[in-house]
Write a protein that holds these residues in place. Structure first.
Motif, PDB file in Angstrom:
ATOM      1  N   ALA A   1       0.824  -1.215   0.000  1.00 40.11           N
ATOM      2  CA  ALA A   1       0.000   0.000   0.000  1.00 40.11           C
ATOM      3  C   ALA A   1       0.861   1.270   0.000  1.00 40.11           C
ATOM      4  O   ALA A   1       0.481   2.296  -0.569  1.00 40.11           O
ATOM      5  N   LEU A   2       2.043   1.188   0.655  1.00 41.11           N
ATOM      6  CA  LEU A   2       2.943   2.343   0.723  1.00 41.11           C
ATOM      7  C   LEU A   2       3.906   2.410  -0.451  1.00 41.11           C
ATOM      8  O   LEU A   2       4.732   3.322  -0.528  1.00 41.11           O
ATOM      9  N   GLY A   3       3.834   1.453  -1.358  1.00 37.14           N
ATOM     10  CA  GLY A   3       4.719   1.432  -2.500  1.00 37.14           C
ATOM     11  C   GLY A   3       6.101   0.882  -2.208  1.00 37.14           C
ATOM     12  O   GLY A   3       7.013   1.016  -3.027  1.00 37.14           O
ATOM     13  N   LEU A   4       6.288   0.234  -1.046  1.00 38.14           N
ATOM     14  CA  LEU A   4       7.590  -0.326  -0.689  1.00 38.14           C
ATOM     15  C   LEU A   4       7.760  -1.742  -1.212  1.00 38.14           C
ATOM     16  O   LEU A   4       8.876  -2.267  -1.249  1.00 38.14           O
ATOM     17  N   ASP A   5       6.685  -2.377  -1.589  1.00 33.32           N
ATOM     18  CA  ASP A   5       6.728  -3.772  -2.007  1.00 33.32           C
ATOM     19  C   ASP A   5       5.651  -3.989  -3.063  1.00 33.32           C
ATOM     20  O   ASP A   5       4.725  -3.172  -3.209  1.00 33.32           O
ATOM     21  N   LYS A   6       5.786  -5.076  -3.810  1.00 32.92           N
ATOM     22  CA  LYS A   6       4.787  -5.456  -4.788  1.00 32.92           C
ATOM     23  C   LYS A   6       4.062  -6.696  -4.282  1.00 32.92           C
ATOM     24  O   LYS A   6       4.676  -7.608  -3.752  1.00 32.92           O
TER      25      LYS A   6
END
Length: 292
Positions: free
Chosen positions: A121-126
């Motif tokens: 959700a935070l764009g740190l992971d897919k």
């Protein structure tokens, strides 16, 4: 060609620290319950464990290579992590007091799933469809495990476990963003100081200290401090040897080991339906992290 014995020796060298960490933390889970059963309480266990942790962490630093100093921002972040660690320790200890050890630890161990989802959700992971499927299956296993015997559960215990899990997720997310380049030993040192100050300060202000009523309780408390600090230290070693990914996979053995140790030393066992739910959850945890 490598001989079978040399191959096994290499695997033990590589994965030994991670396995030691899983055993250490599973042992700490059971020791927490034993300390509570010996007449102590959550705040006393947490305070004593934190003081022992500082001493053992200082020894860990002294025995290793000289670490690079942390920056001011890293130190502040590590202190903040100590506050979150205090939340983890207090609420997971409280959950173990109110629930069986296997139930508390397995609910708490949904944190890798929640961390992955928050990171996405935070764009740190897919998080692809395989990750979502594994997470969904794991939560189904968790729901089956919890729902099998709802009359035997403490709602307060489940809430404590979820708060501890939320603190753990916050630690992992913030550490990944702000402490990736910091020496793990110093990060642990500064966070341990903050955690100990919180518990010691709270105990002094409230004049709260409940020692065990039986002598062997002190042994459980000392071993609790040793196992938790050992677990942290060998995770650091494991991460440098086989990387964070394989270390995380190895640590998924903790809830299984905690369940087995609880059955052996505490007589806490799951019903067949709960055991099925636990097996589904643990298998899905492996699948969830293997997707990376």
């Amino acid at each position: 060609m490598n001989s079978p014995s040399s191959t096994i020796g290499r695997k033990l060298f590589d994965y030994g620290p991670g396995l030691t960490a899983a055993v250490s933390f599973a042992g700490a889970d059971v020791l927490t319950k034993l300390g509570l059963m010996a007449g102590s309480d959550v705040i006393t266990l947490a305070t004593t464990r934190s003081i022992l942790g500082i001493g053992l962490t200082a020894l860990w630093i002294a025995l290793g290579p000289t670490p690079l100093p942390l920056t001011r921002d890293e130190r502040r972040t590590a202190y903040g992590m100590g506050v979150l660690y205090a939340g983890i320790i207090f609420f997971i200890f409280k959950a173990i007091e109110l629930l069986t050890v296997p139930m508390a630890i397995l609910v708490y161990f949904s944190y890798p799933l929640v961390t992955g989802m928050v990171g996405a959700a935070l764009g740190l992971d897919k998080l692809g469809w395989r990750g979502l499927l594994a997470a969904f299956t794991a939560f189904c296993g968790l729901a089956l495990m919890i729902g099998a015997s709802p009359s035997d559960l403490s709602i307060a215990g489940l809430l404590c476990t979820m708060v501890a899990m939320a603190c753990r997720v916050a630690v992992l997310i913030v550490s990944r963003q702000r402490l990736m380049k910091a020496d793990a030993r110093l990060s642990t040192w500064y966070s341990a100081i903050a955690t100990a100050l919180l518990f010691c300060g709270g105990s002094l202000v409230t004049l709260h200290f409940v020692p065990p009523v039986v002598t062997i309780g002190w042994l459980w408390i000392v071993l609790l401090g040793v196992t938790t600090t050992t677990g942290v230290a060998v995770i650091f070693i494991s991460t440098t040897r086989i990387g964070p990914f394989r270390t995380a996979l190895t640590m998924n053995l903790e809830p299984l080991l905690a369940t087995l140790l609880s059955a052996a030393f505490l007589g806490e066992v799951f019903s067949p339906v709960q055991a099925l739910g636990a097996a589904i959850m643990i298998a899905s945890l492996f699948a969830f992290q293997l997707r990376r």
